[in-house]
Design an enzyme around this catalytic site. Structure first.
Site, PDB file in Angstrom:
ATOM      1  N   CYS A  23       0.861  -1.181   0.000  1.00  0.00           N
ATOM      2  CA  CYS A  23       0.000   0.000   0.000  1.00  0.00           C
ATOM      3  C   CYS A  23       0.896   1.228   0.000  1.00  0.00           C
ATOM      4  CB  CYS A  23      -0.883  -0.011   1.241  1.00  0.00           C
ATOM      5  SG  CYS A  23      -1.991   1.400   1.347  1.00  0.00           S
TER       6      CYS A  23
ATOM      7  N   HIS B  54      -9.123  -3.940  -1.465  1.00  0.00           N
ATOM      8  CA  HIS B  54      -8.106  -3.125  -0.788  1.00  0.00           C
ATOM      9  C   HIS B  54      -8.473  -1.639  -0.873  1.00  0.00           C
ATOM     10  CE1 HIS B  54      -3.750  -2.083   0.178  1.00  0.00           C
ATOM     11  NE2 HIS B  54      -4.245  -0.947  -0.271  1.00  0.00           N
ATOM     12  N   GLU B  55      -8.814  -1.183  -2.089  1.00  0.00           N
ATOM     13  CA  GLU B  55      -9.078   0.252  -2.283  1.00  0.00           C
ATOM     14  C   GLU B  55     -10.355   0.680  -1.566  1.00  0.00           C
ATOM     15  OE1 GLU B  55      -6.708   1.975  -3.181  1.00  0.00           O
ATOM     16  OE2 GLU B  55      -5.530   0.376  -4.068  1.00  0.00           O
TER      17      GLU B  55
ATOM     18  N   HIS C 134     -10.076   1.433   2.037  1.00  0.00           N
ATOM     19  CA  HIS C 134      -9.576   2.764   2.409  1.00  0.00           C
ATOM     20  C   HIS C 134     -10.721   3.745   2.675  1.00  0.00           C
ATOM     21  CE1 HIS C 134      -5.217   2.597   2.006  1.00  0.00           C
ATOM     22  NE2 HIS C 134      -5.291   1.987   0.833  1.00  0.00           N
TER      23      HIS C 134
END
Ligand code: NI
Length: 170
Positions: free
Chosen positions: A93, A135-136, A139
């Site tokens: 990341c 993953h994104e 965030h």
């Protein structure tokens, strides 16, 4: 990592095709390209909006073995896992520089959202594409990949985990 801004729940985008949104996406693309990232979320550059970009055009030096993922702007995303199967694989990341960890992610999922003009996106994906989206989108909910790790024996500095492999990461 450690910046409280990365732990916030981001807000949905309500206005599309605006100068502010175009400027945000330009900043995000520049940041992602400068670091050879596979994806980036708006909170990573200090903007608490539900906007992510991802994609791997040419082979990515950070992820040389990953399959191609189309260049995508995904706004106000919704993810729906398909099945219970999770796969374990390496992640990095741009907000956790110099490190990699093995992270469990749903192997297959359906995602929806809109692009920068408000046009619908609706995809069924698996493998690396599914991993990058998870993953994104994490965030946007204040979740960094280390918070998903279950086996901390496989979390560490790139040069220690992969000696001599010369993996790019700044
Ligand atoms: Ni990230």
């Amino acid at each position: 990592m450690g910046d409280p801004g990365l732990l916030r729940i981001s807000e949905p985008v309500r206005a599309f095709d605006s100068p502010e949104l175009r400027e945000l996406l330009t900043d995000m693309r520049d940041t992602m390209a400068a670091h050879d990232g596979a994806g980036l979320a708006a909170p990573q550059i200090g903007v608490p909006l539900r906007v992510v970009i991802f994609g791997t055009g040419a082979p990515n030096p950070r992820y040389p073995d990953a399959e191609a993922v189309p260049e995508t702007v995904l706004i106000n995303p919704e993810l729906k896992p398909i099945g219970e199967i999770r796969e374990q694989d390496w992640e990095g990341c741009l907000s956790v520089p110099g490190m990699r960890g093995i992270v469990p992610r749903y192997a297959e999922l359906h995602y929806r959202g809109v692009d920068e003009l408000g046009r619908p996106i609706d995809r069924h994906v698996s493998g690396f594409h599914a991993r990058v989206v998870q993953h994104e989108v994490d965030h946007l909910d204040g979740i960094l990949y280390p918070m998903r790790i279950t086996d901390f024996s496989r979390f560490g500095f790139i040069e220690e985990l992969f000696p001599g492999q010369d993996i790019v990461d700044e």
